[in-house]
Write a protein that holds these residues in place. Sequence first.
Motif, PDB file in Angstrom:
ATOM      1  N   PHE A   4       0.805  -1.219   0.000  1.00 43.71           N
ATOM      2  CA  PHE A   4       0.000   0.000   0.000  1.00 43.71           C
ATOM      3  C   PHE A   4       0.843   1.277   0.000  1.00 43.71           C
ATOM      4  O   PHE A   4       0.309   2.363   0.146  1.00 43.71           O
ATOM      5  N   ARG A  11      -5.058   6.448   3.496  1.00 46.69           N
ATOM      6  CA  ARG A  11      -5.587   5.233   2.871  1.00 46.69           C
ATOM      7  C   ARG A  11      -4.720   4.034   3.209  1.00 46.69           C
ATOM      8  O   ARG A  11      -5.221   2.952   3.503  1.00 46.69           O
ATOM      9  N   LEU A  15      -6.210   0.777   5.108  1.00 46.92           N
ATOM     10  CA  LEU A  15      -6.194  -0.570   4.518  1.00 46.92           C
ATOM     11  C   LEU A  15      -5.396  -1.547   5.374  1.00 46.92           C
ATOM     12  O   LEU A  15      -5.794  -2.706   5.546  1.00 46.92           O
ATOM     13  N   GLU A  19      -7.010  -4.875   7.223  1.00 47.95           N
ATOM     14  CA  GLU A  19      -6.446  -6.229   7.152  1.00 47.95           C
ATOM     15  C   GLU A  19      -6.245  -6.811   8.545  1.00 47.95           C
ATOM     16  O   GLU A  19      -6.538  -7.982   8.784  1.00 47.95           O
ATOM     17  N   MET A  26      -6.756  -7.069   1.888  1.00 48.03           N
ATOM     18  CA  MET A  26      -7.623  -6.019   1.353  1.00 48.03           C
ATOM     19  C   MET A  26      -7.001  -5.469   0.076  1.00 48.03           C
ATOM     20  O   MET A  26      -5.801  -5.543  -0.125  1.00 48.03           O
ATOM     21  N   THR A  27      -7.847  -4.911  -0.756  1.00 50.58           N
ATOM     22  CA  THR A  27      -7.398  -4.147  -1.914  1.00 50.58           C
ATOM     23  C   THR A  27      -8.058  -2.781  -1.831  1.00 50.58           C
ATOM     24  O   THR A  27      -9.077  -2.605  -1.161  1.00 50.58           O
ATOM     25  N   ASP A  28      -7.453  -1.819  -2.488  1.00 46.98           N
ATOM     26  CA  ASP A  28      -8.013  -0.477  -2.485  1.00 46.98           C
ATOM     27  C   ASP A  28      -9.336  -0.489  -3.235  1.00 46.98           C
ATOM     28  O   ASP A  28      -9.531  -1.255  -4.169  1.00 46.98           O
ATOM     29  N   ALA A  38     -12.390   3.123   4.798  1.00 44.68           N
ATOM     30  CA  ALA A  38     -10.934   2.974   4.955  1.00 44.68           C
ATOM     31  C   ALA A  38     -10.304   4.174   5.643  1.00 44.68           C
ATOM     32  O   ALA A  38      -9.538   4.026   6.607  1.00 44.68           O
TER      33      ALA A  38
END
Length: 126
Positions: A4, A11, A15, A19, A26-28, A38
């Motif tokens: 990230f 952000r 994120l 997790e 997680m993904t954005d 987030a």
Amino acid sequence: MGKFDDLPETRRRGLERMEQVYGFDMTDGTGDFFRYTADHLFADIWERPGLSDRDRRLLLIGLLSGSGGADVLGIQVPAALAAGELDAEELREIVIFLSHYAGWPNGARINSIVENAVAQASRPPK
């Protein structure tokens, strides 16, 4: 370099915290709902001092139980178990306690979620 690191600081922190709380990758995401989740809920609210993650998890499980949030309980209960915040015995005790306040049908749903999470956690990894 972390996965990230190319994202804005807020952000990235959100994120990473998601997790940690959820216990899965997680993904954005996009859109205002994801941004508030987030950047505000996880980067700010879950990071505030004063409550432990276990405290937050207990409050959230109680709230979700009373409001019929079985879908989110299906995330929170296994995550609490995996993080070691609550063990199988404590989760089962929560079911009994909350059933009397949240209603027996909600308690039955919570019980199913807890028993599935406990069974899944006790299975040997593949």
